[in-house]
Design a protein around this motif. Structure first.
Motif, PDB file in Angstrom:
ATOM      1  N   GLU A   2     -10.298   9.190  -2.714  1.00  8.69           N
ATOM      2  CA  GLU A   2      -8.985   9.365  -3.154  1.00  8.69           C
ATOM      3  C   GLU A   2      -8.109   8.461  -1.778  1.00  8.69           C
ATOM      4  O   GLU A   2      -7.096   7.837  -2.150  1.00  8.69           O
ATOM      5  N   THR A   3      -8.366   8.507  -0.634  1.00  8.02           N
ATOM      6  CA  THR A   3      -7.773   8.094   0.380  1.00  8.02           C
ATOM      7  C   THR A   3      -8.017   6.642   0.357  1.00  8.02           C
ATOM      8  O   THR A   3      -6.858   5.869   0.535  1.00  8.02           O
ATOM      9  N   ASN A   4      -9.215   6.042   0.065  1.00  7.31           N
ATOM     10  CA  ASN A   4      -9.247   4.718  -0.226  1.00  7.31           C
ATOM     11  C   ASN A   4      -8.378   3.973  -1.095  1.00  7.31           C
ATOM     12  O   ASN A   4      -7.833   2.933  -1.223  1.00  7.31           O
ATOM     13  N   ARG A   5      -8.171   4.797  -2.291  1.00  4.26           N
ATOM     14  CA  ARG A   5      -7.379   4.576  -3.332  1.00  4.26           C
ATOM     15  C   ARG A   5      -5.892   4.165  -2.855  1.00  4.26           C
ATOM     16  O   ARG A   5      -5.144   3.276  -2.890  1.00  4.26           O
ATOM     17  N   GLY A   6      -5.363   5.310  -1.836  1.00  4.63           N
ATOM     18  CA  GLY A   6      -4.351   5.245  -1.377  1.00  4.63           C
ATOM     19  C   GLY A   6      -4.071   4.149  -0.254  1.00  4.63           C
ATOM     20  O   GLY A   6      -2.994   3.392  -0.047  1.00  4.63           O
ATOM     21  N   VAL A   7      -5.284   3.601   0.421  1.00  2.00           N
ATOM     22  CA  VAL A   7      -5.151   2.556   1.310  1.00  2.00           C
ATOM     23  C   VAL A   7      -5.032   1.235   0.739  1.00  2.00           C
ATOM     24  O   VAL A   7      -4.282   0.636   1.001  1.00  2.00           O
ATOM     25  N   VAL A   8      -5.529   1.226  -0.456  1.00  2.00           N
ATOM     26  CA  VAL A   8      -5.452  -0.129  -1.210  1.00  2.00           C
ATOM     27  C   VAL A   8      -4.000  -0.237  -1.688  1.00  2.00           C
ATOM     28  O   VAL A   8      -3.068  -1.154  -1.427  1.00  2.00           O
ATOM     29  N   ALA A   9      -3.218   0.966  -2.149  1.00  2.00           N
ATOM     30  CA  ALA A   9      -1.985   0.932  -2.170  1.00  2.00           C
ATOM     31  C   ALA A   9      -0.931   0.786  -1.057  1.00  2.00           C
ATOM     32  O   ALA A   9       0.046  -0.118  -0.916  1.00  2.00           O
ATOM     33  N   LEU A  10      -1.440   1.319  -0.105  1.00  5.53           N
ATOM     34  CA  LEU A  10      -0.867   1.111   1.322  1.00  5.53           C
ATOM     35  C   LEU A  10      -0.761  -0.446   1.776  1.00  5.53           C
ATOM     36  O   LEU A  10       0.095  -0.900   2.395  1.00  5.53           O
ATOM     37  N   TYR A  11      -2.091  -1.045   1.558  1.00  2.50           N
ATOM     38  CA  TYR A  11      -2.210  -2.334   1.836  1.00  2.50           C
ATOM     39  C   TYR A  11      -1.208  -3.160   1.165  1.00  2.50           C
ATOM     40  O   TYR A  11      -0.610  -4.197   1.483  1.00  2.50           O
ATOM     41  N   ALA A  12      -0.891  -3.024  -0.134  1.00  4.05           N
ATOM     42  CA  ALA A  12       0.101  -3.680  -1.077  1.00  4.05           C
ATOM     43  C   ALA A  12       1.296  -3.761  -0.327  1.00  4.05           C
ATOM     44  O   ALA A  12       2.146  -4.626  -0.570  1.00  4.05           O
ATOM     45  N   GLU A  13       1.788  -2.174  -0.017  1.00  5.66           N
ATOM     46  CA  GLU A  13       2.999  -2.044   0.500  1.00  5.66           C
ATOM     47  C   GLU A  13       3.242  -2.760   1.795  1.00  5.66           C
ATOM     48  O   GLU A  13       4.303  -3.169   2.041  1.00  5.66           O
ATOM     49  N   LEU A  14       2.158  -2.788   2.531  1.00  4.99           N
ATOM     50  CA  LEU A  14       2.190  -3.532   3.885  1.00  4.99           C
ATOM     51  C   LEU A  14       2.447  -4.963   3.836  1.00  4.99           C
ATOM     52  O   LEU A  14       3.010  -5.533   4.646  1.00  4.99           O
ATOM     53  N   ASP A  15       1.985  -5.257   2.683  1.00  2.84           N
ATOM     54  CA  ASP A  15       2.050  -6.911   2.433  1.00  2.84           C
ATOM     55  C   ASP A  15       3.533  -7.325   2.088  1.00  2.84           C
ATOM     56  O   ASP A  15       3.937  -8.055   2.562  1.00  2.84           O
ATOM     57  N   GLU A  16       4.164  -6.312   1.479  1.00  5.74           N
ATOM     58  CA  GLU A  16       5.461  -6.431   1.135  1.00  5.74           C
ATOM     59  C   GLU A  16       6.500  -6.146   2.425  1.00  5.74           C
ATOM     60  O   GLU A  16       7.247  -7.116   2.459  1.00  5.74           O
ATOM     61  N   LYS A  17       6.055  -5.182   3.192  1.00  3.76           N
ATOM     62  CA  LYS A  17       6.659  -4.980   4.424  1.00  3.76           C
ATOM     63  C   LYS A  17       6.765  -6.130   5.180  1.00  3.76           C
ATOM     64  O   LYS A  17       7.722  -6.456   6.192  1.00  3.76           O
ATOM     65  N   SER A  18       5.501  -6.717   5.309  1.00  2.00           N
ATOM     66  CA  SER A  18       5.163  -7.993   6.129  1.00  2.00           C
ATOM     67  C   SER A  18       6.228  -9.135   5.646  1.00  2.00           C
ATOM     68  O   SER A  18       6.820  -9.770   6.546  1.00  2.00           O
ATOM     69  N   GLN A  19       6.343  -9.452   4.536  1.00  2.00           N
ATOM     70  CA  GLN A  19       7.110 -10.331   3.935  1.00  2.00           C
ATOM     71  C   GLN A  19       8.695  -9.857   4.196  1.00  2.00           C
ATOM     72  O   GLN A  19       9.472 -10.874   4.429  1.00  2.00           O
ATOM     73  N   GLN A  20       9.001  -8.561   4.226  1.00  2.59           N
ATOM     74  CA  GLN A  20      10.219  -8.201   4.765  1.00  2.59           C
ATOM     75  C   GLN A  20      10.788  -8.468   6.154  1.00  2.59           C
ATOM     76  O   GLN A  20      11.508  -9.043   6.470  1.00  2.59           O
ATOM     77  N   LEU A  21       9.570  -8.341   6.712  1.00  5.75           N
ATOM     78  CA  LEU A  21       9.617  -8.519   8.261  1.00  5.75           C
ATOM     79  C   LEU A  21       9.711 -10.074   8.901  1.00  5.75           C
ATOM     80  O   LEU A  21      10.514 -10.495   9.538  1.00  5.75           O
ATOM     81  N   ARG A  22       9.079 -10.907   7.955  1.00  5.66           N
ATOM     82  CA  ARG A  22       9.402 -12.218   7.982  1.00  5.66           C
ATOM     83  C   ARG A  22      10.757 -12.784   7.532  1.00  5.66           C
ATOM     84  O   ARG A  22      11.291 -13.513   8.364  1.00  5.66           O
ATOM     85  N   GLU A  23      11.127 -12.119   6.676  1.00  2.00           N
ATOM     86  CA  GLU A  23      12.459 -12.586   6.072  1.00  2.00           C
ATOM     87  C   GLU A  23      13.456 -12.028   7.111  1.00  2.00           C
ATOM     88  O   GLU A  23      14.499 -12.693   7.440  1.00  2.00           O
ATOM     89  N   ALA A  24      13.104 -10.919   7.784  1.00  2.00           N
ATOM     90  CA  ALA A  24      14.108 -10.350   8.807  1.00  2.00           C
ATOM     91  C   ALA A  24      14.173 -11.346   9.882  1.00  2.00           C
ATOM     92  O   ALA A  24      14.936 -11.505  10.525  1.00  2.00           O
ATOM     93  N   SER A  25      13.028 -11.764  10.403  1.00  3.31           N
ATOM     94  CA  SER A  25      13.005 -12.823  11.461  1.00  3.31           C
ATOM     95  C   SER A  25      13.535 -14.077  11.170  1.00  3.31           C
ATOM     96  O   SER A  25      14.444 -14.475  12.185  1.00  3.31           O
ATOM     97  N   GLU A  26      13.434 -14.538  10.145  1.00  2.00           N
ATOM     98  CA  GLU A  26      14.182 -15.620   9.544  1.00  2.00           C
ATOM     99  C   GLU A  26      15.651 -15.513   9.655  1.00  2.00           C
ATOM    100  O   GLU A  26      16.554 -16.312  10.076  1.00  2.00           O
ATOM    101  N   ALA A  27      16.151 -14.083   9.114  1.00  3.03           N
ATOM    102  CA  ALA A  27      17.372 -13.793   9.031  1.00  3.03           C
ATOM    103  C   ALA A  27      18.158 -13.748  10.454  1.00  3.03           C
ATOM    104  O   ALA A  27      18.833 -14.312  11.105  1.00  3.03           O
ATOM    105  N   LYS A  28      17.381 -13.262  11.308  1.00  2.00           N
ATOM    106  CA  LYS A  28      17.673 -13.273  12.777  1.00  2.00           C
ATOM    107  C   LYS A  28      17.905 -14.485  13.359  1.00  2.00           C
ATOM    108  O   LYS A  28      18.906 -14.921  13.937  1.00  2.00           O
TER     109      LYS A  28
END
Length: 597
Positions: free
Chosen positions: A203-229
């Protein structure tokens, strides 16, 4: 022999004494002395036996060596140590088997050269502080009383040590058996948990897969925030530098040219003032956007005079239109009664949209229309549309222009200064008011920006609610609040603490709740969460009252409330308008910076 003082942490080694080793009896005495001194200075029993045995092996191996001596030194700690050095003269060689036996028991150092030799062993004395001076003195006395011993006495001592070692080994064996039994029991428990843990891991592995997807989204947001700065510093530094340079340059010119004609000085002062106003407007705009994005901007609900808003915009913006560009605003739609809204926020939204349209329209017109429309559920909406005949925006840039500091690249930007904050600021204010802002545009055919806001009619003058519940634990403030609520309600039920608030609401089913944020054991945000979770109470409008400064996290928890009002400056009309206001829209994800203004 006088007892030396005990060693400190940085003290040199303390010499305890030196004994000669000439006969076999001296080796017996050396063994006993080493065992006694080690015990006295705090060594573990087994450690003392190891030291004594190692010295006995070395002493027997070196018998016959010239001028053989054993020097005892206390090494400072912690932990302290006992070092014994056997030194001799002449060509005697230490047997390899004696050296090997000693090395198996203790750290052993051997040197031989020029006909002389030494061998040194060291034993730790525990983990505590250094022995006190009294024990050190007694150790010196023990070595000073070094006496010969017989082989029989030494054999008996070794037998006693062997018996003690056997007893220690037997105790360790029993402890090992006990530990093995406990380990078997633990293993059974581990096997019982294995299947459960395997399922949880899956069950945790399934959550990790979902978390990786969320982390990818957060990484994109961080890159956008860096560009914004990066965009922020590039745009703001440029926009700030232009008026500042003008102010500094003109001020220097005025100071240097003291004989300039009065008309020229007045012109330069006027330019300085204009640059200062430009700088102030930019700083104000940055502060307003920061407030909106941080969630610290709340609407002040009140009856809204739409005709006055449109007339104000027409009067203040008409001078910004270029020659050949017609600015048309209004008229306001016919309304049977005033609307609820925040006039200041609405003016800022429309001013940003109109000034942006005027900036990029070189010929044709800029028009603002207002209408009342019904959505699919029949609810009324105020629809305000700004259309222009300007350059237009490509479809792939429609979302990007709502990112802070982004500006569509092109020849149309030349000579038009801007920060890229106008459109994102307008959209954020629209969302705070519970509405939406949509763009429709294409290159060469202009743009249309449509603001849709819930059209809540203001309560008619003199209109009263049936029952209001007021929750506040401050008796003084209740005295202030009571007459205001009686102006807008037939009946006011006062509750003095948060614990009784829900019961009072369930009993009375009021037309509205006025709730203090900071109560006793049960705070206002907890009561608000319980109201939101109860389907029977969820639709009752709630207005939060507080005198505290709220963070963005605080405001997110209070999103179910119709409004958050400061306790200072309250009026019956403001409370009534807030109770009638639409519930704020959920905050959207902050956009990444880049945007047209």
């Amino acid at each position: 022999m006088n007892a030396p003082s005990g060693p400190g942490p940085d003290s040199p080694a303390v010499h305890l004494g030196t004994t000669a080793v000439v006969t076999v009896q001296d080796t017996f005495a050396l063994r006993r002395s080493a065992r006694a001194v080690a015990d006295l200075l705090g060594a573990d029993g087994q450690d003392a036996v190891r030291l004594a045995t190692a010295l006995s092996e070395l002493g027997r191996g070196l018998l016959g060596a010239g001028r053989l001596t054993a020097a005892f030194d206390l090494l400072p700690g912690p932990p302290a140590g006992l070092r014994v050095t056997l030194a001799w003269r002449g060509g005697h060689r230490l047997p390899a088997e004696a050296l090997e036996a000693s090395a198996r028991l203790l750290s052993t150092h051997h040197e031989h050269g020029g006909g002389d030799g030494l061998v040194r062993v060291e034993q730790r004395l525990g983990h505590g502080p250094d022995p006190d001076p009294e024990l050190v003195g007694r150790a010196c006395d023990l070595l000073g009383a070094h006496t010969d011993g017989s082989a029989l006495e030494d054999s008996r001592a070794q037998t006693r040590d062997l018996i003690a070692a056997l007893e220690h080994t037997r105790a360790q064996r029993e402890e090992l058996r006990r530990l093995n039994s406990e380990l078997e029991e633990t293993n059974r428990g581990v096997l019982a948990l294995y299947s459960e843990l395997s399922e949880e891991l899956e069950e945790t592995n399934r959550g990790v897969v979902a978390l990786y997807a969320e982390l990818d989204e957060k990484s994109q947001q961080l890159r956008e925030a860096s560009e914004a700065k990066s965009r922020f510093w590039a745009n703001v530094s440029h926009e700030l530098r232009t008026p500042v340079n003008a102010v500094v340059g003109l001020a220097e010119l005025l100071r240097a040219d003291t004989e300039a004609p009065p008309e020229e000085r007045c012109r330069q002062l006027s330019l300085i003032a204009d640059s200062g106003r430009t700088l102030l407007a930019l700083v104000d705009e940055l502060l307003d956007v920061a407030k909106a994005e941080s969630g610290t901007l709340d609407p002040l609900w009140a009856p809204l005079d739409l005709r006055a808003v449109l007339a104000h915009l027409d009067g203040t913006l008409r001078g910004l239109a270029r020659p050949g560009v017609a600015l048309r605003i209004g008229p306001a739609p016919e309304l049977p009664e005033p609307l609820i809204g925040d006039e200041t926020m609405l003016v800022r939204i429309l001013r940003n949209l109109l000034s942006n349209a005027l900036k990029f329209t070189e010929h044709g017109s800029v028009e603002l229309t207002a209408a009342i429309e019904a959505d699919r559920d029949g609810g009324p909406f105020l629809v305000l549309t700004v259309t222009d005949t300007g350059v237009g925006i490509p479809a792939d840039q429609h979302e990007r222009v709502f990112e802070e500091f982004y500006q569509v690249k092109g020849a149309h930007q030349r000579g038009r200064r801007g920060t890229g904050l106008g459109l994102p600021y307008a959209r954020r204010l629209t969302e705070i008011l519970g509405g939406t802002l949509r763009l429709d545009s294409a290159p060469g055919r202009g743009s249309a920006l449509t603001v849709r806001l819930p059209a809540r009619p203001a309560p008619p003058a003199g209109a009263r609610r049936g029952v209001l519940v007021a929750v506040d634990d401050d008796p003084v403030f209740r005295d202030v609040l009571r007459p205001l609520l009686h102006e807008i309600a037939e009946r006011v039920v006062e509750v003095h603490d948060g614990a009784a608030a829900l019961a009072a609401v369930r009993d009375t089913r009021p037309d509205g709740i006025v709730l203090d944020l900071h109560l006793g054991d049960v705070d206002g945000d907890r009561i608000l969460a319980d109201l939101r979770a109860d389907p029977a109470l969820r639709q009752i409008p709630v207005v939060i009252l507080t005198s505290a400064s709220l963070t963005a996290a605080d405001r997110a928890r209070l999103s179910h409330a119709r409004a958050v009002l400061p306790k200072s400056g309250l009026s019956a009309g403001r409370i009534a308008a807030a109770l009638s206001a639409p519930r704020p829209a959920a905050p959207r994800r902050p956009p990444s910076p880049e945007e047209g203004s």
